[in-house]
Design an enzyme around this catalytic site. Structure first.
Site, PDB file in Angstrom:
ATOM      1  N   HIS A  15       0.830  -1.196   0.000  1.00 13.99           N
ATOM      2  CA  HIS A  15       0.000   0.000   0.000  1.00 13.99           C
ATOM      3  C   HIS A  15       0.868   1.251   0.000  1.00 13.99           C
ATOM      4  O   HIS A  15       2.088   1.199   0.141  1.00 13.99           O
ATOM      5  CB  HIS A  15      -0.993   0.013   1.165  1.00 13.99           C
ATOM      6  N   CYS A  34       5.143   5.543   5.068  1.00 15.73           N
ATOM      7  CA  CYS A  34       3.991   4.924   4.402  1.00 15.73           C
ATOM      8  C   CYS A  34       3.553   5.706   3.172  1.00 15.73           C
ATOM      9  O   CYS A  34       2.698   5.263   2.417  1.00 15.73           O
ATOM     10  CB  CYS A  34       2.831   4.738   5.378  1.00 15.73           C
ATOM     11  N   HIS A  40       4.914  -0.114  -0.436  1.00 15.63           N
ATOM     12  CA  HIS A  40       5.677  -0.997   0.450  1.00 15.63           C
ATOM     13  C   HIS A  40       4.698  -2.012   1.007  1.00 15.63           C
ATOM     14  O   HIS A  40       3.476  -1.802   0.956  1.00 15.63           O
ATOM     15  CB  HIS A  40       6.337  -0.194   1.586  1.00 15.63           C
ATOM     16  N   HIS A  42       3.172  -5.031   3.843  1.00 13.74           N
ATOM     17  CA  HIS A  42       3.004  -5.453   5.231  1.00 13.74           C
ATOM     18  C   HIS A  42       2.524  -6.897   5.250  1.00 13.74           C
ATOM     19  O   HIS A  42       1.844  -7.346   4.329  1.00 13.74           O
ATOM     20  CB  HIS A  42       1.952  -4.603   5.951  1.00 13.74           C
ATOM     21  N   ASP A  80      -4.714 -10.756  -0.779  1.00 17.54           N
ATOM     22  CA  ASP A  80      -3.381 -11.345  -0.630  1.00 17.54           C
ATOM     23  C   ASP A  80      -2.529 -11.135  -1.884  1.00 17.54           C
ATOM     24  O   ASP A  80      -2.977 -11.404  -3.000  1.00 17.54           O
ATOM     25  CB  ASP A  80      -3.497 -12.844  -0.326  1.00 17.54           C
ATOM     26  N   HIS A  81      -1.316 -10.645  -1.660  1.00 16.77           N
ATOM     27  CA  HIS A  81      -0.373 -10.344  -2.737  1.00 16.77           C
ATOM     28  C   HIS A  81      -0.911  -9.301  -3.712  1.00 16.77           C
ATOM     29  O   HIS A  81      -0.565  -9.313  -4.899  1.00 16.77           O
ATOM     30  CB  HIS A  81       0.095 -11.610  -3.463  1.00 16.77           C
ATOM     31  N   GLU A 125      -1.139  -4.621  11.515  1.00 18.68           N
ATOM     32  CA  GLU A 125      -0.307  -4.210  10.385  1.00 18.68           C
ATOM     33  C   GLU A 125       1.152  -4.550  10.661  1.00 18.68           C
ATOM     34  O   GLU A 125       1.919  -4.870   9.757  1.00 18.68           O
ATOM     35  CB  GLU A 125      -0.458  -2.715  10.108  1.00 18.68           C
TER      36      GLU A 125
HETATM   37 NI    NI Z   1       2.477   0.994   5.578  1.00 19.96          NI
END
Ligand code: NI
Length: 136
Positions: A15, A34, A40, A42, A80-81, A125
């Site tokens: 995100h 972020c 990037h 998580h 996911d992914h 997160e």
């Molecule tokens: Ni983040």
């Protein structure tokens, strides 16, 4: 007699937190790392908790296989992914903060449950940062 049953799941997703209507400086100031324009990732850890009465015939609040399938269909397959900003329509105009992701997950799972069941979403997160949402 209300009992809560929980199932854990996880997904990896990328995100970026930013607002299009803010300057780069302001986004950096508010969202820090972020706001990396290259996104990037998580490792999100999810706990889905369902509260209700024990069914007298089955002894279950909810069949865990049913809950597992709902989580797979509504969350894992959808997130996911994925790059949440780019690939998940819910975040096209919604900042994919942990708070907003938890609300989106709640809103996807709640309609799949029997109406009398209560739902709580806990979303990590990072191992230290997590959010809880139960629909109020
Ligand atoms: Ni983040």
């Amino acid at each position: 007699m209300k009992v809560t049953v929980s199932r854990k799941a996880h997904f990896n997703a990328a995100h970026r937190l930013y607002r299009k209507d803010w300057s780069h400086e302001k986004n950096d100031e508010v969202f820090g790392k972020c706001n990396n324009p290259n996104f990037h990732g998580h490792n999100y850890e999810l706990t889905v908790s369902v509260t209700g009465n024990i069914d007298q015939e089955t002894g279950y609040v909810i069949d865990m296989k049913v809950l597992k399938d709902i989580i797979k269909n509504e969350v894992e397959d959808a997130f996911d992914h994925k790059n949440l900003n780019v690939e998940v329509p819910a975040f096209k105009d919604l900042n994919p903060t942990t708070e907003n992701i938890a609300v989106v997950i709640y809103n996807k799972i709640k309609p799949k449950l029997d109406g009398e069941l209560d739902l709580e979403i806990t979303l990590y997160e990072t191992p230290r940062n997590f959010v809880t949402y139960s629909g109020s």
